[in-house]
Design an enzyme around this catalytic site. Structure first.
Site, PDB file in Angstrom:
ATOM      1  N   GLY A  29     -10.517 -16.815  10.458  1.00  0.00           N
ATOM      2  CA  GLY A  29     -11.305 -15.787  11.113  1.00  0.00           C
ATOM      3  C   GLY A  29     -10.443 -14.888  11.972  1.00  0.00           C
ATOM      4  O   GLY A  29      -9.816 -15.352  12.933  1.00  0.00           O
ATOM      5  N   HIS A  37       0.739   7.520  38.931  1.00  0.00           N
ATOM      6  CA  HIS A  37       2.041   7.356  38.274  1.00  0.00           C
ATOM      7  C   HIS A  37       2.899   6.399  39.097  1.00  0.00           C
ATOM      8  O   HIS A  37       2.913   6.472  40.319  1.00  0.00           O
ATOM      9  CB  HIS A  37       2.746   8.712  38.168  1.00  0.00           C
TER      10      HIS A  37
END
Length: 482
Positions: free
Chosen positions: A190, A459
């Protein structure tokens, strides 16, 4: 049989059940929650919570290798103390369990330990059990719901014909984390979220892992670019990935399991592993619930479809259903069940809640790397008739992506046109499960790329890649072009 009456009866104390009970109680309703095992259900005791605890441990193991091999940190790994790892996992589960039980008590919810069987439209017979002991049967009770009955009995792992998951060698996802010790090799059947997570965990812990998926790609319900990036990353980690392959048979051989797998092309292959992990989906639990007494029947797949999706009310007036009993478009996710429970509770309290928007429910796979998505894939958007524009940015185009060094990407699918809506966002990479909430708001609020592009992303962070992708689609990108 003693009789009891209350405003709301909830059968099943998993995420969908206890969220229904808590919200209904907070709104002033009398609530009885019937649970035959432990409040918290599969998610808390056998699924989401313990598995994520183990995956965090796997991340720590991977970090030791990265520290030594990439960063020059002279770290060594002496091994994994399985007993200590399990103890920490169980402590996290136990504290969460106590927290949920405490919330129910504080809210005034009556928790009935026992097995429930419908006796009519809003009547339930309960065979009571001792606390935490689902086999110790006691006196029977009959409960009547004045306002509504909520079915939240959850699901169990699906298996395959000829497989008998038992013991330590053939296990389902419910039992995999509780099997003794760490195997040296694992065959995972799976390639959905559960299978991928378990494959990732065992590989981090040093096992040889083969991941077999019958569909043509891993995570077949996700965007194709997500599948491609994830598959590449898993193979780079040393996991053998077989897609378009189906299991022919499997049986115990010596200290392990031997399986025959038919690939998409060529002859069948024989694979051997110490453990076979079956992760081929889940099926609703309704056996013994006595649906017929309330005039209810399941569909061919075992689901209990609602007649009213806005309130999750079944064809029997006053009986509602949440969680894994619901067919698609419900997603079988704990956080979706939580939202469904809130809607049902507020409906029973006479409010008019906003229906669950399944297109805006995020989906996460907690492997290494992680995947996270919300909304439509590119293929789904095109199939729905949208004129689509999509943009992809690699996480390694950002400084923080380079720091992590795991690759990955951000993909945004939007309608074509200057103010076209964001239809879907798809992420692959480290910690992207913590980044998807922003995109959920974009999809749920029908935002355009320009709407999101005006917001500044910090950032240096991975989220810069999300911001830059929206900037690009809005025609303002500096580092790439649509």
């Amino acid at each position: 049989m003693s009789g009891n009456s209350t405003d709301v009866i909830v059968i099943g104390g998993g995420t969908g059940g206890y969220s229904t009970a808590l919200r209904a109680a907070h709104l002033g309703l009398d609530v009885a929650l019937i649970e035959r095992d432990l409040v918290g259900g599969t998610c808390l005791h056998r699924g989401c919570v313990p598995s994520k605890a183990m995956l965090h441990a796997a991340e720590l193991v991977d970090g030791v290798s990265e520290a030594r091999e990439r960063w020059g940190v002279k770290a060594t790994l002496d091994g994994v103390d399985w007993g200590a790892l399990v103890a920490t996992r169980d402590d996290i589960v136990s504290r969460n369990h106590k927290g949920v039980e405490g919330q129910l008590v504080e809210a005034g919810v009556t928790v009935v330990r026992g097995t429930a069987t419908l006796a009519g439209a809003r009547e339930v017979d309960v065979t009571t059990t001792a606390r935490g002991d689902a086999t110790a049967h006691g006196a029977g009770q009959r409960w009547t719901a004045r306002r509504g009955l909520v079915l939240a009995t959850g699901s169990r792992p699906r298996t395959l014909p000829g497989l008998d998951p038992a013991g330590a060698h053939i296990v389902t996802s419910d039992d995999a984390l509780f099997a003794p010790g760490l195997p040296h090799s694992v065959l995972v059947l799976g390639g959905g979220a559960i299978g991928v997570e378990y494959a990732s965990f065992h590989r981090s812990m040093g096992a040889e892992v083969t991941l077999v998926e019958a569909a043509g790609r891993l995570l077949p319900l996700e965007d194709e670019d997500t599948s491609r990036h994830l598959t590449r990353a898993l193979k780079k980690r040393g996991i053998t990935v077989l897609t378009g392959a189906r299991l022919l048979d499997a049986h115990r051989v010596g200290p392990g399991v031997q399986a025959r797998v038919q690939p998409a092309r060529g002859d069948a292959a024989t694979l051997a592993a110490e453990r076979l992990l079956v992760a081929v989906g889940r099926v609703p639990v309704t056996d013994g619930l006595g649906l017929g007494a309330a005039g209810l029947t399941t569909d061919a797949r075992g689901y209990l479809p609602p007649a009213r999706w806005d309130a999750f009310e079944t064809a029997a007036s006053g009986i509602h259903v949440v969680g894994d009993l619901l067919p698609p478009p419900s997603l079988g996710l704990a956080h979706a069940s939580f939202a469904e429970g809130l809607v049902v509770a507020e409906t029973l309290a006479g409010l008019a809640p906003r229906p669950v928007d399944y297109a805006a429910v995020p989906r996460v796979t907690y492997s290494s790397p992680q995947t996270a998505s919300v909304g439509l894939s590119e293929a789904e958007a095109r199939a729905a008739g949208y004129e689509v524009r999509a943009n992809v940015m690699p996480l390694t185009a950002t400084a923080k992506g380079m720091v992590h060094g795991q690759g990955g990407m951000v993909k945004v699918v939007a309608e074509r046109g200057g103010e076209g809506r964001v239809l879907g966002v798809h992420l692959v990479g480290p910690h992207v499960s913590e980044m998807i909430a922003e995109s959920q708001l974009a999809v749920a609020w029908d935002a355009s790329p320009a709407d999101i592009a005006q917001h500044i992303h910090p950032h240096p962070t991975l989220s810069e890649a999300v911001g830059e992708t929206f900037l690009t689609l809005a025609g303002r990108g500096l580092h790439q072009h649509a």
